[in-house]
Design an enzyme around this catalytic site. Sequence first.
Site, PDB file in Angstrom:
ATOM      1  N   ASN A   9     -13.318 -35.599  -1.686  1.00  0.00           N
ATOM      2  CA  ASN A   9     -13.838 -36.186  -0.450  1.00  0.00           C
ATOM      3  C   ASN A   9     -12.711 -36.984   0.187  1.00  0.00           C
ATOM      4  O   ASN A   9     -12.397 -38.078  -0.273  1.00  0.00           O
ATOM      5  CB  ASN A   9     -15.039 -37.097  -0.758  1.00  0.00           C
ATOM      6  CG  ASN A   9     -15.529 -37.814   0.475  1.00  0.00           C
ATOM      7  OD1 ASN A   9     -15.260 -37.394   1.595  1.00  0.00           O
ATOM      8  ND2 ASN A   9     -16.254 -38.908   0.276  1.00  0.00           N
ATOM      9  N   TRP A  10     -12.152 -36.405   1.223  1.00  0.00           N
ATOM     10  CA  TRP A  10     -10.993 -37.055   1.842  1.00  0.00           C
ATOM     11  C   TRP A  10     -11.377 -38.245   2.715  1.00  0.00           C
ATOM     12  O   TRP A  10     -10.500 -38.961   3.205  1.00  0.00           O
ATOM     13  CB  TRP A  10     -10.218 -36.036   2.684  1.00  0.00           C
ATOM     14  CG  TRP A  10      -9.349 -35.114   1.882  1.00  0.00           C
ATOM     15  CD1 TRP A  10      -9.106 -35.194   0.543  1.00  0.00           C
ATOM     16  CD2 TRP A  10      -8.590 -34.002   2.374  1.00  0.00           C
ATOM     17  NE1 TRP A  10      -8.238 -34.188   0.155  1.00  0.00           N
ATOM     18  CE2 TRP A  10      -7.908 -33.441   1.262  1.00  0.00           C
ATOM     19  CE3 TRP A  10      -8.417 -33.415   3.620  1.00  0.00           C
ATOM     20  CZ2 TRP A  10      -7.073 -32.331   1.381  1.00  0.00           C
ATOM     21  CZ3 TRP A  10      -7.586 -32.309   3.742  1.00  0.00           C
ATOM     22  CH2 TRP A  10      -6.924 -31.779   2.634  1.00  0.00           C
ATOM     23  N   LYS A  11     -12.645 -38.414   2.984  1.00  0.00           N
ATOM     24  CA  LYS A  11     -13.093 -39.486   3.879  1.00  0.00           C
ATOM     25  C   LYS A  11     -12.304 -39.402   5.199  1.00  0.00           C
ATOM     26  O   LYS A  11     -11.985 -38.307   5.634  1.00  0.00           O
ATOM     27  CB  LYS A  11     -12.948 -40.856   3.215  1.00  0.00           C
ATOM     28  CG  LYS A  11     -13.540 -40.886   1.806  1.00  0.00           C
ATOM     29  CD  LYS A  11     -13.684 -42.263   1.256  1.00  0.00           C
ATOM     30  CE  LYS A  11     -14.055 -42.175  -0.220  1.00  0.00           C
ATOM     31  NZ  LYS A  11     -14.677 -43.382  -0.718  1.00  0.00           N
ATOM     32  N   HIS A  94     -23.741 -39.716   1.850  1.00  0.00           N
ATOM     33  CA  HIS A  94     -22.737 -40.523   1.144  1.00  0.00           C
ATOM     34  C   HIS A  94     -23.058 -42.005   1.378  1.00  0.00           C
ATOM     35  O   HIS A  94     -23.507 -42.392   2.459  1.00  0.00           O
ATOM     36  CB  HIS A  94     -21.334 -40.189   1.671  1.00  0.00           C
ATOM     37  CG  HIS A  94     -20.248 -40.766   0.819  1.00  0.00           C
ATOM     38  ND1 HIS A  94     -19.893 -42.098   0.885  1.00  0.00           N
ATOM     39  CD2 HIS A  94     -19.457 -40.215  -0.124  1.00  0.00           C
ATOM     40  CE1 HIS A  94     -18.920 -42.328   0.018  1.00  0.00           C
ATOM     41  NE2 HIS A  94     -18.635 -41.201  -0.615  1.00  0.00           N
ATOM     42  N   GLU A  96     -21.287 -44.438   2.050  1.00  0.00           N
ATOM     43  CA  GLU A  96     -20.618 -45.028   3.215  1.00  0.00           C
ATOM     44  C   GLU A  96     -21.366 -44.675   4.498  1.00  0.00           C
ATOM     45  O   GLU A  96     -21.420 -45.468   5.435  1.00  0.00           O
ATOM     46  CB  GLU A  96     -19.154 -44.565   3.264  1.00  0.00           C
ATOM     47  CG  GLU A  96     -18.334 -45.252   2.183  1.00  0.00           C
ATOM     48  CD  GLU A  96     -17.114 -44.470   1.718  1.00  0.00           C
ATOM     49  OE1 GLU A  96     -16.700 -43.512   2.391  1.00  0.00           O
ATOM     50  OE2 GLU A  96     -16.585 -44.821   0.646  1.00  0.00           O
ATOM     51  N   GLU A 166     -23.388 -41.284  -7.415  1.00  0.00           N
ATOM     52  CA  GLU A 166     -22.266 -42.161  -7.082  1.00  0.00           C
ATOM     53  C   GLU A 166     -22.745 -43.606  -7.041  1.00  0.00           C
ATOM     54  O   GLU A 166     -23.240 -44.068  -6.001  1.00  0.00           O
ATOM     55  CB  GLU A 166     -21.718 -41.778  -5.708  1.00  0.00           C
ATOM     56  CG  GLU A 166     -21.182 -40.364  -5.641  1.00  0.00           C
ATOM     57  CD  GLU A 166     -20.047 -40.265  -4.639  1.00  0.00           C
ATOM     58  OE1 GLU A 166     -18.954 -39.881  -5.076  1.00  0.00           O
ATOM     59  OE2 GLU A 166     -20.237 -40.596  -3.472  1.00  0.00           O
ATOM     60  N   GLY A 172     -14.461 -46.380  -4.711  1.00  0.00           N
ATOM     61  CA  GLY A 172     -13.302 -46.998  -4.074  1.00  0.00           C
ATOM     62  C   GLY A 172     -12.951 -48.364  -4.630  1.00  0.00           C
ATOM     63  O   GLY A 172     -12.143 -49.083  -4.061  1.00  0.00           O
ATOM     64  N   SER A 212     -14.514 -43.634  -8.423  1.00  0.00           N
ATOM     65  CA  SER A 212     -13.214 -43.904  -9.055  1.00  0.00           C
ATOM     66  C   SER A 212     -12.886 -42.939 -10.194  1.00  0.00           C
ATOM     67  O   SER A 212     -12.278 -43.326 -11.192  1.00  0.00           O
ATOM     68  CB  SER A 212     -13.145 -45.357  -9.532  1.00  0.00           C
ATOM     69  OG  SER A 212     -13.308 -46.233  -8.431  1.00  0.00           O
ATOM     70  N   GLY A 233     -12.908 -39.255  -4.408  1.00  0.00           N
ATOM     71  CA  GLY A 233     -12.378 -39.790  -3.155  1.00  0.00           C
ATOM     72  C   GLY A 233     -10.883 -39.995  -3.244  1.00  0.00           C
ATOM     73  O   GLY A 233     -10.092 -39.070  -3.054  1.00  0.00           O
ATOM     74  N   GLY A 234     -10.470 -41.201  -3.584  1.00  0.00           N
ATOM     75  CA  GLY A 234      -9.054 -41.578  -3.599  1.00  0.00           C
ATOM     76  C   GLY A 234      -8.151 -40.577  -4.303  1.00  0.00           C
ATOM     77  O   GLY A 234      -7.104 -40.192  -3.764  1.00  0.00           O
TER      78      GLY A 234
END
Length: 252
Positions: A9-11, A94, A96, A166, A172, A212, A233-234
């Site tokens: 997930n590149w956001k 998600h 976010e 999640e 994150g 994470s 993500g990251g």
Amino acid sequence: MKKFLIAGNWKMNKTIAEAKEFAEAIKAKDLPNAKDVCILAPFTALSELGKALEGSGIGFGAQNVHFEQSGAFTGEVSVPMLKELGVGYCAVGHSERREYFAETDKTVNLKLKVLLEAGITPILCVGESLEVREQGSEQTFVAGQVVEDFEGIPAAEAAKVVIAYEPIWAIGTGKTATPEQAEDMCAFIRGVISGIYDNATGDSMLILYGGSMKASNAKELLEKPDINGGLIGGASLKVDDFASIATDAASL
Ligand code: PEP
């Protein structure tokens, strides 16, 4: 053999040029399980990312969609628009989006329905806040999300949804759920799905962990019986890290 999906997930990261560069680099890794890997990119990069990944087996998808087919929804993107780009996946709900963009279980449910109708695999995100976990109510909370999100979706369609557990406190933050915490909740979610539908639907569902996950902790999470992969993500922004996680999944 356990089924896996490793989804990046590149956001709100990567321009078209950066997405193309990443695609070339990940293709060069020649992942043995490329078909079990996908990247969720910003809308702007989807077209070129899809072209760059062509023939690699690696899938690509969006991070959000609107539930209406067209209309006066400034700034939104519809399912037919995604379909035209050939996306295979779309994240829904998600945390976010729930937190910053007022996504609710009602809109998540509508989005799941339109994606399923179009043959795009939804990656449904659920998970509790730190406050909810500290109260010991995480199972009640997540079960509530799952029940509302799947409202009115028949078993044959539900089975096509990928769920990503999640915990918000792990996204994150660098703070990962322990493999046991992640396994417990993924197994619990499988039980909730079996309860709504039947064991076959629960057993076959892909349930991912997200929060994470990185090269250094992926294997111990992916080894757990009820964890079918990761939403990352990251660590999905770096080719080496993302490829390492995918390779770990391939080895299990
Ligand atoms: C995510 O974006 O869904 C996620 C899990 O992020 P991170 O891996 O950075 O915690």
